[in-house]
Write an enzyme that holds these catalytic residues in place. Structure first.
Site, PDB file in Angstrom:
ATOM      1  N   HIS A  96      43.209  37.930  58.963  1.00  0.00           N
ATOM      2  CA  HIS A  96      43.736  37.153  57.760  1.00  0.00           C
ATOM      3  C   HIS A  96      44.070  35.920  58.985  1.00  0.00           C
ATOM      4  CE1 HIS A  96      47.026  35.167  55.878  1.00  0.00           C
ATOM      5  NE2 HIS A  96      46.269  36.081  54.417  1.00  0.00           N
ATOM      6  N   GLU A 168      39.879  33.600  51.479  1.00  0.00           N
ATOM      7  CA  GLU A 168      41.655  32.604  51.268  1.00  0.00           C
ATOM      8  C   GLU A 168      41.440  31.696  52.102  1.00  0.00           C
ATOM      9  OE1 GLU A 168      44.541  36.193  50.434  1.00  0.00           O
ATOM     10  OE2 GLU A 168      44.862  35.826  52.553  1.00  0.00           O
TER      11      GLU A 168
HETATM   12  P1  13P Z   1      49.786  33.866  48.825  1.00  0.00           P
HETATM   13  O1  13P Z   1      50.147  34.690  47.278  1.00  0.00           O
HETATM   14  O2  13P Z   1      51.849  34.199  49.541  1.00  0.00           O
HETATM   15  O3  13P Z   1      49.755  32.642  48.698  1.00  0.00           O
HETATM   16  O4  13P Z   1      49.615  35.019  50.244  1.00  0.00           O
HETATM   17  C1  13P Z   1      48.451  35.142  49.880  1.00  0.00           C
HETATM   18  C2  13P Z   1      47.677  36.082  51.326  1.00  0.00           C
HETATM   19  O5  13P Z   1      47.772  35.201  52.255  1.00  0.00           O
HETATM   20  C3  13P Z   1      47.220  37.182  50.571  1.00  0.00           C
HETATM   21  O6  13P Z   1      46.900  37.926  51.893  1.00  0.00           O
END
Ligand code: 13P
Length: 263
Positions: A96, A168
């Site tokens: 992440h 992401e």
């Molecule tokens: P948010 O949905 O708060 O932007 O976070 C996404 C995330 O990092 C999920 O791992």
């Protein structure tokens, strides 16, 4: 075989054990739409409590937000894959952007974690995403597929199908994030899909998810316009009603997708 949509949340650094239990109890009472696969990644401290609060046979999969690649021993502050599984994890998140940025998690560490997760019978949830500068330079697809390829570096081709991948973009995550449009997300997801198929000898990954400022406002649009197998959500799913709404949206998407279009 019917298509499955994965809807998951990482609670990140939120929730006491009691808060986690309250969420899990509400989730236990709710009906989960068919072919929607929910998953929840609590903090280490509340994982076992969430497992215990869910009924036996619950469809909700649990996971950890991190685990070490080593079997056990000198790893202050970490947990092993075996400890994660013991506390109720089926999934293990790795790579992440918050861990890459705040704790220096490297592509090599992610590759070792993916190897260790598979060896422990767990499912690696590999997160990839480009910073804003990389996107501005037009290199998002190359950057993200490179991260994914590195993460798969210690897996055999026939193990790629065990992996979940979450795209992401760093600039779309969290309080300071800007919700990405489907047009921004789709080409990167397509590139990741091709990479998964190439690395997995044609089979691809288990599921490809999108995350970053997903909410009940944009989830239906993302599911409709981006070729993803699900969504990975932070803030909007920390409240159980938000999580349940997102599960419903996924269920509606599946039933709509299955309907015969008018002649
Ligand atoms: P948010 O949905 O708060 O932007 O976070 C996404 C995330 O990092 C999920 O791992």
């Amino acid at each position: 075989m019917a298509r499955t949509l994965w809807i998951g949340t990482s609670w990140k650094m939120t929730k006491t054990i009691q808060e986690a239990r309250t969420f899990a109890e509400a989730l236990s009472d709710a009906s989960i739409p068919e072919h929607v696969q929910p998953f929840v990644l609590p903090a280490h401290t509340s994982l076992a409590a969430v497992r215990d609060a869910l009924p036996a046979g619950s469809p909700v999969l649990l996971g950890t937000q991190n685990a070490h690649w080593a079997a056990e021993g000198a790893g202050t502050g970490e947990i092993s894959m075996r400890m994660a599984a013991d506390a109720g994890a089926t999934l293990v998140e790795m790579g992440h952007s918050e861990r890459r940025e705040q704790f220096g998690e490297t592509d090599e560490a992610v590759a070792r974690k993916a190897r260790a997760a598979v060896d422990a019978g767990l499912v690696p949830l590999i997160c990839v995403g480009e910073p804003a500068g990389v996107r501005d330079a037009g290199a998002a697809e190359e950057f993200v597929t490179g991260q994914y390829a590195s993460a798969l570096g210690m897996l055999h081709a026939d193990e790629v199908k065990r992996t979940l991948v979450a795209y992401e973009p760093v600039w779309a995550i969290g309080e300071s994030g800007r919700a990405a449009t489907a047009a921004e997300v789709a080409p990167v997801v397509e590139a990741l899909r091709r990479e998964a198929e190439r690395r997995g000898g044609g089979t691809g990954c288990r599921a490809l998810l999108y995350g970053g400022s997903v909410s009940t406002r944009n989830a239906a649009g993302l599911l409709a316009d981006v070729p993803v197998d699900g969504l990975f959500v932070g803030r909007s799913a920390w409240d159980v009603s938000g999580f349940l709404s997102l599960l419903q949206i996924a269920g509606e998407h599946l039933s709509g997708a299955g309907a015969t279009p008018p002649a």
